[in-house]
Design a protein around this motif. Sequence first.
Motif, PDB file in Angstrom:
ATOM      1  N   LEU A  54       0.833  -1.213   0.000  1.00  0.00           N
ATOM      2  CA  LEU A  54       0.000   0.000   0.000  1.00  0.00           C
ATOM      3  C   LEU A  54       0.864   1.259   0.000  1.00  0.00           C
ATOM      4  O   LEU A  54       0.530   2.268  -0.644  1.00  0.00           O
ATOM      5  CB  LEU A  54      -0.926  -0.007   1.217  1.00  0.00           C
ATOM      6  N   ALA A  55       2.010   1.200   0.712  1.00  0.00           N
ATOM      7  CA  ALA A  55       2.906   2.360   0.757  1.00  0.00           C
ATOM      8  C   ALA A  55       3.499   2.634  -0.626  1.00  0.00           C
ATOM      9  O   ALA A  55       3.592   3.788  -1.071  1.00  0.00           O
ATOM     10  CB  ALA A  55       4.009   2.129   1.786  1.00  0.00           C
ATOM     11  N   ARG A  56       3.908   1.527  -1.311  1.00  0.00           N
ATOM     12  CA  ARG A  56       4.449   1.704  -2.664  1.00  0.00           C
ATOM     13  C   ARG A  56       3.389   2.268  -3.605  1.00  0.00           C
ATOM     14  O   ARG A  56       3.664   3.151  -4.431  1.00  0.00           O
ATOM     15  CB  ARG A  56       4.974   0.365  -3.190  1.00  0.00           C
ATOM     16  N   ALA A  57       2.171   1.749  -3.470  1.00  0.00           N
ATOM     17  CA  ALA A  57       1.085   2.249  -4.323  1.00  0.00           C
ATOM     18  C   ALA A  57       0.808   3.720  -4.032  1.00  0.00           C
ATOM     19  O   ALA A  57       0.564   4.528  -4.949  1.00  0.00           O
ATOM     20  CB  ALA A  57      -0.174   1.411  -4.107  1.00  0.00           C
ATOM     21  N   ALA A  58       0.864   4.077  -2.726  1.00  0.00           N
ATOM     22  CA  ALA A  58       0.627   5.478  -2.357  1.00  0.00           C
ATOM     23  C   ALA A  58       1.732   6.377  -2.914  1.00  0.00           C
ATOM     24  O   ALA A  58       1.475   7.482  -3.418  1.00  0.00           O
ATOM     25  CB  ALA A  58       0.538   5.604  -0.841  1.00  0.00           C
ATOM     26  N   ARG A  61       3.572  10.287  -6.859  1.00  0.00           N
ATOM     27  CA  ARG A  61       4.419  10.736  -7.971  1.00  0.00           C
ATOM     28  C   ARG A  61       3.576  11.052  -9.204  1.00  0.00           C
ATOM     29  O   ARG A  61       3.806  12.052  -9.898  1.00  0.00           O
ATOM     30  CB  ARG A  61       5.454   9.661  -8.302  1.00  0.00           C
ATOM     31  N   GLN A  62       2.596  10.183  -9.464  1.00  0.00           N
ATOM     32  CA  GLN A  62       1.729  10.409 -10.623  1.00  0.00           C
ATOM     33  C   GLN A  62       0.947  11.715 -10.466  1.00  0.00           C
ATOM     34  O   GLN A  62       0.798  12.489 -11.418  1.00  0.00           O
ATOM     35  CB  GLN A  62       0.775   9.230 -10.794  1.00  0.00           C
ATOM     36  N   THR A  63       0.465  11.941  -9.230  1.00  0.00           N
ATOM     37  CA  THR A  63      -0.273  13.186  -8.974  1.00  0.00           C
ATOM     38  C   THR A  63       0.630  14.400  -9.161  1.00  0.00           C
ATOM     39  O   THR A  63       0.224  15.422  -9.737  1.00  0.00           O
ATOM     40  CB  THR A  63      -0.850  13.174  -7.549  1.00  0.00           C
ATOM     41  N   LYS A  64       1.884  14.278  -8.669  1.00  0.00           N
ATOM     42  CA  LYS A  64       2.835  15.381  -8.845  1.00  0.00           C
ATOM     43  C   LYS A  64       3.106  15.639 -10.334  1.00  0.00           C
ATOM     44  O   LYS A  64       3.173  16.790 -10.780  1.00  0.00           O
ATOM     45  CB  LYS A  64       4.140  15.070  -8.124  1.00  0.00           C
ATOM     46  N   ASN A  65       3.268  14.530 -11.083  1.00  0.00           N
ATOM     47  CA  ASN A  65       3.517  14.688 -12.525  1.00  0.00           C
ATOM     48  C   ASN A  65       2.329  15.345 -13.218  1.00  0.00           C
ATOM     49  O   ASN A  65       2.489  16.228 -14.071  1.00  0.00           O
ATOM     50  CB  ASN A  65       3.810  13.330 -13.157  1.00  0.00           C
ATOM     51  N   SER A  67       3.595   5.740  -5.536  1.00  0.00           N
ATOM     52  CA  SER A  67       3.423   5.810  -6.988  1.00  0.00           C
ATOM     53  C   SER A  67       2.308   6.782  -7.358  1.00  0.00           C
ATOM     54  O   SER A  67       2.434   7.590  -8.289  1.00  0.00           O
ATOM     55  CB  SER A  67       3.113   4.415  -7.538  1.00  0.00           C
ATOM     56  N   GLU A  68       1.208   6.705  -6.597  1.00  0.00           N
ATOM     57  CA  GLU A  68       0.087   7.618  -6.869  1.00  0.00           C
ATOM     58  C   GLU A  68       0.486   9.064  -6.601  1.00  0.00           C
ATOM     59  O   GLU A  68       0.090   9.981  -7.327  1.00  0.00           O
ATOM     60  CB  GLU A  68      -1.105   7.219  -6.004  1.00  0.00           C
TER      61      GLU A  68
END
Length: 210
Positions: A49-53, A58-62, A55-56
Amino acid sequence: MPVASEPAEPPYVAVIDQLMRLAGPSTPSNDPAAIHIRAAALTARLKSLARAANSETRQTKNLTAAARHDMDQSHLGLQNLLYEKRHLEREIEKCRQFASVYQDIPLYTLDEFKVLAPPEACSDDVLSDEHQLLLNRLSFEFVERQRLDNMRKELLVQKEELLKESKAKLNTMDNIKSQIETLVKVATDVQKKVDDLAQSIPAMDVEAPG
């Protein structure tokens, strides 16, 4: 009025609660291996869940950076358009205030233009269009000035030819005058010599006939 629903609880909260309950005194400790396996599974789930968070995040930042870039580009484009708009407005105002050269050109009057210009240049359609009429008058004025300038050049050539011819005739007359003066001088000298010779001859008595 509908009641706003509370936001859903993040998945990692439930996993942490399960880990806390597993480590609490209420959990039976007669099977440590099972507890260890359960704890390892929950820990792995929490890491996932931490990795998914992350990743999400980073995606949100991008996505945020891309949106900000698009917004900056749109703002820059808007500024460029506003600058171009102001520039065009200034140029339009300059054009409105510009005193064109044609305004100072003496043109044929409209009546003269109607008489002298070709029929297609002063048709009814042209006369009803102020802009086209002015263009045709300027064009006709240009052609007429070219024609008159060509006539002026031809007259200048004729003038030069006449001047050359007149100069040649004048030179001929000067030569003839010089020759006449020379002949007169020679004749005068001859006459003088004849007179001198006649005076040097003794006079002869001529008897009158009986």
